[in-house]
Design a protein around this motif. Structure first.
Motif, mmCIF file in Angstrom:
data_model
loop_
_atom_site.group_PDB
_atom_site.id
_atom_site.type_symbol
_atom_site.label_atom_id
_atom_site.label_comp_id
_atom_site.label_asym_id
_atom_site.label_seq_id
_atom_site.Cartn_x
_atom_site.Cartn_y
_atom_site.Cartn_z
ATOM 1 N N HIS A 21 8.002 3.623 -8.823
ATOM 2 C CA HIS A 21 7.030 4.708 -8.724
ATOM 3 C C HIS A 21 7.365 5.541 -7.481
ATOM 4 N N LEU A 46 5.597 4.922 -4.105
ATOM 5 C CA LEU A 46 5.978 3.770 -3.288
ATOM 6 C C LEU A 46 7.030 4.150 -2.253
ATOM 7 N N MET A 90 9.529 -3.135 -0.004
ATOM 8 C CA MET A 90 9.474 -1.881 -0.760
ATOM 9 C C MET A 90 10.818 -1.617 -1.448
ATOM 10 N N LEU A 131 10.975 -3.713 -4.515
ATOM 11 C CA LEU A 131 10.140 -3.164 -5.583
ATOM 12 C C LEU A 131 10.804 -1.960 -6.251
ATOM 13 N N LEU A 132 11.524 -1.181 -5.476
ATOM 14 C CA LEU A 132 12.148 0.045 -5.977
ATOM 15 C C LEU A 132 13.617 -0.140 -6.324
#
Length: 136
Positions: free
Chosen positions: A49, A52, A98, A101-102
């Motif tokens: 997203h 983020l 982060m 997550l990405l």
């Protein structure tokens, strides 16, 4: 190891010994947080997203600003360099999570976290009372 921590906490100790103690403290924290990132990597889902990425940059900027504020507010206070290094390690961990997550594009955030950690380590070394020198 104990001698390094004693030197770090003693304001009258040799500045080189204090810097070595700060580096050891920083690398110990970095190793713990890096191990946690390796542990979390298989279980964190991808969450691509765009917000983020902005959150990661904003959070890293906030941690950097807090560390600089701590160093400025307490120039001769002993815990200030330790807190700044702790915030640098916190920035590394935050950006690492982060980045996971990405992933795969966000893994560059992990490198940004390492760079931020290194920068705050250097600033903490200067605040500790030395000219810094090579950090590692």
């Amino acid at each position: 190891m104990e001698a390094l921590f004693r030197a770090l906490l003693d304001p009258k100790a040799d500045p080189a010994s204090r810097r070595r103690g700060l580096r050891f403290y920083a690398l110990a924290l970095l190793g713990l947080q890096g191990g946690m990132l390796l542990f979390l990597a298989p279980w964190l889902p991808r969450a691509p997203h765009p917000a983020l990425f902005l959150l990661a940059l904003g959070g890293a900027g906030w941690l950097y600003a807090r560390a600089r504020g701590v160093l400025r507010a307490a120039e001769k206070d002993l815990p200030a360099p330790l807190v700044a290094v702790g915030l640098g390690v916190g920035a590394f961990f935050f950006l690492g999570v982060m980045g996971l997550l990405l992933r795969p594009e966000g893994l560059g955030l992990l490198l940004l976290g390492l760079g931020l950690f290194y920068l705050l380590l250097r600033l903490a070394e200067e605040a500790l009372g030395g000219r810094g020198g090579p950090a590692l």
